[in-house]
Design an enzyme around this catalytic site. Structure first.
Site, short mmCIF file in Angstrom:
data_model
loop_
_atom_site.label_atom_id
_atom_site.label_comp_id
_atom_site.label_asym_id
_atom_site.label_seq_id
_atom_site.Cartn_x
_atom_site.Cartn_y
_atom_site.Cartn_z
CB CYS A 1 -1.00 -0.03 1.15
SG CYS A 1 -2.38 1.12 0.88
CG HIS B 1 -3.79 -3.28 3.39
ND1 HIS B 1 -2.61 -2.88 3.98
CD2 HIS B 1 -4.38 -2.15 2.92
CE1 HIS B 1 -2.49 -1.57 3.87
NE2 HIS B 1 -3.55 -1.10 3.24
#
Length: 539
Positions: free
Chosen positions: A353, A472
């Site tokens: 991310c 994630h």
């Protein structure tokens, strides 16, 4: 009574019973105690749901509807064996600076507020939002376990409270006050908290849980007797400290203690793979790394200074709530140069991310979505720029992962939470980049075997040593994680290991272990009595 009969009769019954866990301070174990009770009640046959009206955390969770809530409430929903919804955490605050947060309401970003503006202008309206969310949960469950935040004795915050005693009043919930004995001063913290409450608030507290105890409880008994005599309230239980519990923590406050315990473990020092995670100042979703803690060949450590670099086999740049300012910090500390030198020498680098965004050439934030800094250079490992947009992408995804074209693909799933958009450079440098993930949005009922709608995601070098992704939870995929770790082993001349760590199964076992722990050390008949019910009265 059959399930259909129960559903029909539910319309004519009262809303779910409620009970609330509050604490004498932050990080005393409220989230895990709430999860424990959720699992105990669920195992006893009650339809149970968690609730936290307002959560402040950078460790978030994406529901199946693509909405963002606090990760603790997602974990607690898993303990109940149900899907998480935004009603379980209607307001999430994600800090963006020392005095400001992004306010997420029912899973959607509202806007950034500074602390005083949020308190004065938004909190008065927030009460209605959280009450309505709780009411919906109470209409479809038997028990709702509420979690407070911080301490109910924060005098300066009480007139705008929507998460502690006022929430307990709205829910008509008896309160259990939890305290952490590991930090010392447990009796003073309990008595001091009671002294700062209003009489009607003290009356709502039904007893105390003393958490994280180490030692012989008989030596504590004189203090417990004094506390009960002093307050007129029972000690519901003394919970011994549980090492190695494989459940996510609420926020990064726990990282230092968690890894301090692991560094003491001599076996940890002898493990064959050394993986360093850069602990960014605004680290988010650090639970992405949790499965690595339990791989038998991995030494996992968090670093904040170039002097801590050592000789890692792989370096992970985790998520960040403020990628540009964390990128600037990375350069100021000398860690950016360490990462670049490591990658140039063929070392393994992973970005997740915000960490993935840092792997590009430049970061732009013209709308000041995350930062007041307009732009900064990235690490330059991949030929793309990142621009931060006004709309946040929150979605679950599933598909396959293949770090280089020669390796076999592994099934993966995870979730995305980001406002950055990757813009690729279409030049000769881009031909050296592999797109390692093929994914699609995952909804309830998604056919994961259908491949027609898969789209490329992430980036990796041709040899797969450096890679990044917005996904994630990527390292929660057991087969993919072991394929990556075995590549690190091969680089050191070590033989491959089987993918024998099944993290989801261990997590389910951890819920049961937590529930057994609570049932053993807490006075559950007393807790059921606070609910106005007995265990034997289950449906």
């Amino acid at each position: 009574m059959s399930l259909n009969e129960r559903e029909c009769s539910k319309k004519d019954t009262l809303p779910a019973r409620t009970i609330m866990i509050q604490g004498t301070a932050s990080d005393v174990g409220k989230s895990l105690i709430t999860a424990a009770l959720c699992r105990v009640f669920t195992n006893d046959g009650w339809r149970t749901a968690p609730f936290k009206s307002q959560n402040m955390s950078l460790n978030s969770y994406v529901t199946w509807e693509g909405k963002e809530i606090g990760r603790a409430q997602g974990m607690q929903a898993d303990a109940c064996g149900i899907l998480a919804t935004t009603d379980m955490n209607p307001i999430l605050l994600k800090p963006t600076g020392e005095m400001s947060s992004q306010v997420v309401v029912h899973g959607e970003p509202l806007r950034d507020y500074d602390a005083s503006e949020y308190r004065e202008n938004y909190l008065p309206a927030a009460g209605g939002i959280v009450r309505e969310a709780l009411q919906r949960l109470r209409e479809t469950h038997d028990i709702v376990v509420l979690e407070g935040a911080g301490s109910p004795a924060e005098i300066n915050l009480k007139d705008r409270d929507i998460v502690n005693m006022r929430m307990a009043e709205w829910a008509d919930a008896p309160v259990i006050l939890a305290a952490d004995i590991d930090r010392g001063g447990v009796f003073a913290s309990i008595v001091g908290t009671l002294e700062l409450l209003e009489p009607e608030e003290r009356d709502r507290i039904g007893g105390f849980i003393i958490n994280k105890f180490r030692g012989d409880v008989s030596l504590l008994q004189p203090g417990l007797d004094w506390l009960e005599a002093r307050t007129g309230k029972p000690v519901i239980g003394v919970l011994p400290f549980m090492p190695g519990l494989e459940l996510e923590d609420e926020d990064s406050l726990s990282l230092s203690k968690q890894h301090a315990y692991e560094q003491i473990d001599a076996a940890n020092e002898m493990r064959e793979l050394d993986i360093a995670v850069i602990r960014l100042p605004r680290i988010s979703n650090f639970t992405d790394m949790d499965p690595l803690r339990f791989e038998k060949d991995v030494r996992l450590r968090y670093i904040e200074h170039a002097e801590q670099w050592g000789y890692p086999d792989a370096v992970i740049l985790p998520g960040s709530k403020n990628t540009i300012e964390d990128m600037i910090w990375l350069k100021e500390t000398g860690l950016a140069a360490c990462v670049q030198k490591h990658a140039a020498g063929g070392g393994a680098v992973v970005g997740i991310c915000g960490g993935y965004e840092m792997l590009g050439t430049r970061l732009y934030d013209p709308l000041h979505v995350e930062s007041m800094v307009n732009e900064t250079d990235g690490l330059g490992l991949f030929p793309f720029e990142v621009r931060f947009a006004a709309k946040k992408r929150t979605v679950r995804v599933a598909g396959t992962g293949q770090l280089n074209k020669r390796s076999s693909p592994a099934r993966i799933e995870g979730y995305e939470i980001h406002m950055g958009e990757v813009i690729w450079h279409h030049d000769k440098t881009s031909i050296h980049v592999h797109r390692p993930f093929q994914v699609k949005e995952q909804r309830l009922g998604t056919d994961l075997n259908a491949t027609s709608s898969l789209t490329p995601e992430g980036a990796s070098s041709q040899d797969g040593k450096q890679w990044g992704t917005f996904i994630h939870g990527i390292l929660h995929n057991d087969n993919f994680r072991r394929l990556w770790l075995n590549r690190l082993r091969e680089a050191k001349g070590l033989s491959s290991l089987p993918a024998d760590l099944r993290f989801h199964e261990r997590r389910e076992a951890a819920f049961d272990r937590l529930a057994e722990h609570a049932s053993r050390y807490l006075n559950m008949p007393l807790i059921y009595g606070m609910l106005g019910q007995s265990k034997e009265g289950k449906p």
